[in-house]
Design an enzyme around this catalytic site. Structure first.
Site, short mmCIF file in Angstrom:
data_model
loop_
_atom_site.label_atom_id
_atom_site.label_comp_id
_atom_site.label_asym_id
_atom_site.label_seq_id
_atom_site.Cartn_x
_atom_site.Cartn_y
_atom_site.Cartn_z
N GLY A 13 -5.64 -4.45 -3.11
CA GLY A 13 -6.30 -3.28 -3.67
C GLY A 13 -5.28 -2.23 -4.04
O GLY A 13 -4.09 -2.38 -3.76
N SER A 20 -6.53 -0.95 4.48
CA SER A 20 -6.19 -1.02 5.90
C SER A 20 -7.45 -0.93 6.76
O SER A 20 -7.62 -1.69 7.72
CB SER A 20 -5.22 0.10 6.27
N HIS A 54 -2.10 6.04 10.00
CA HIS A 54 -2.61 4.68 10.27
C HIS A 54 -2.66 4.40 11.77
O HIS A 54 -3.64 3.85 12.27
CB HIS A 54 -1.74 3.64 9.56
N ARG A 58 -6.07 3.55 14.50
CA ARG A 58 -6.27 2.38 15.36
C ARG A 58 -6.48 2.84 16.80
O ARG A 58 -5.74 3.69 17.30
CB ARG A 58 -5.05 1.45 15.29
#
Lengths: 172, 172, 172
Positions: A13, A20, A54, A58
């Site tokens: 993408g 992600s 990022h 998580r």
């Protein structure tokens, strides 16, 4: 215990297309712990900010290994059956180009590691070939190598998705 | 009189992919009058020519309001049930960036206006994140913000299409 | 002998997305001989290498004609019913722009030649409109003209595919 089913998914993408997040969701559908294989090397503040964003997203259950260059090795040495997220191939390829590595050999090694994966493996990569031909020769080489890499991995993958506005379009 | 059904469609695609034409067709499938919310500001002759071309294509039945910045306000103050075409989010986002506006606040206000729309609402935007990473920091920021905007609007939209060569691919 | 069915396929995609290979496969599903209509003009070594790579991949059964500018003429004068691969429209359009040709007239002539084709016709072209707006006015003009060309050909085509990582997504 039954051995987990091997399944390789390639998530492609554009920038900020939700690659992600989608990939993390695919992995988190399986029992923790999960392995996050990070290819990013923080060269500047913009990159450091992206990496931090990022990581913050998580939650618990994730273990992280850094593999800026030896991605095949990181996949091969993961605990058998642990779901693996590789984020992302684009940065790995950038690292290889900057290191003047042997790209065809690295690509073949990665493809082999994917074929030998023992559980869920999700690979994230940027589609970069849909704009005007770049002026810059290195940029042209990069997008050629990215295209070759995507084709080789997609041929063997179980699933390929193309992300648009955070939503997956099924390619394979 | 029954109240019209609310439906939000996001029409994404590249340059000259037929986004505006497709969006106009979606709106014109409903009874006139239709509201055209124009976000363009003509900075140069090339832009003036594009605006004139788009206006010339739209026929009778269209009312136009200009909303280069307060797009949420324009949607909220539209006559209840009148089909609305917003063309396009890309230029609106450009206007916000040039005005150094608060992008997350504007994005949230637009998303809220979309959720509260009373009839048909079609939003057109350019997909700009599928090429090589731009050298220019403002261009990188623009494509990041465009990606975030598309993801947020697509999550709530009833339909999302990705235009290729004048033809819609169904994303959602 | 029954006349072969006319079928026009437009194969779109980014750099190194497997467009040419997919298009060759579509043609080779029909009996040889096959006509390869080459639009490339080798301006530099990078281009010469790409042309050589493409030629080397095609095997026996292929006849090649060069049509850097008069593409409509090359299609119209092909032996009736011989499957034709045009690779690619992007380079043809580049040649027209560099020659300052009449693009709308050339586009109309090509569209007419496609409608009058007598057998299988597969056209390959690059999607170039999904990145950031280029700084360069010629690049902007090129992507606008490419978009118009794709829309016009896609409207009449029997099939349109968008290649991602070597895999075709069906657009039409």
């Amino acid at each position: 215990m039954p051995s987990p089913t091997r399944s390789v998914t390639l998530v492609l993408g554009g920038a900020r297309s939700g690659k992600s997040r989608h990939a993390e969701g695919l992995i988190e559908a399986h029992p923790a712990p999960w392995l996050y294989v990070a290819t990013a090397q923080a060269y500047d503040d913009e990159m450091r900010a992206r990496i931090a964003e990022h990581r913050a997203r998580r939650g618990e259950g994730w273990q992280t290994v850094d593999a800026p260059v030896d991605l095949a090795g990181a996949i091969a040495s993961a605990p058998a059956g642990m779901p693996i997220l590789v984020d992302c191939l684009t940065l790995w390829l950038t690292n290889l180009l900057l290191a003047e590595a042997d790209i065809p050999a690295a690509r073949a090694a990665l493809a082999a590691a994917c074929r030998q994966a023992k559980g869920q493996l999700v690979l994230v990569s940027n589609e970069v070939g849909l704009g005007i031909v770049p002026d810059n020769a290195l940029a042209r080489r990069f997008r050629d190598e990215a295209g070759r890499l995507h084709q080789e991995l997609a041929a063997d993958a179980n699933h390929v998705v193309f992300m648009v506005a955070g939503l997956p379009m099924i390619v394979k």
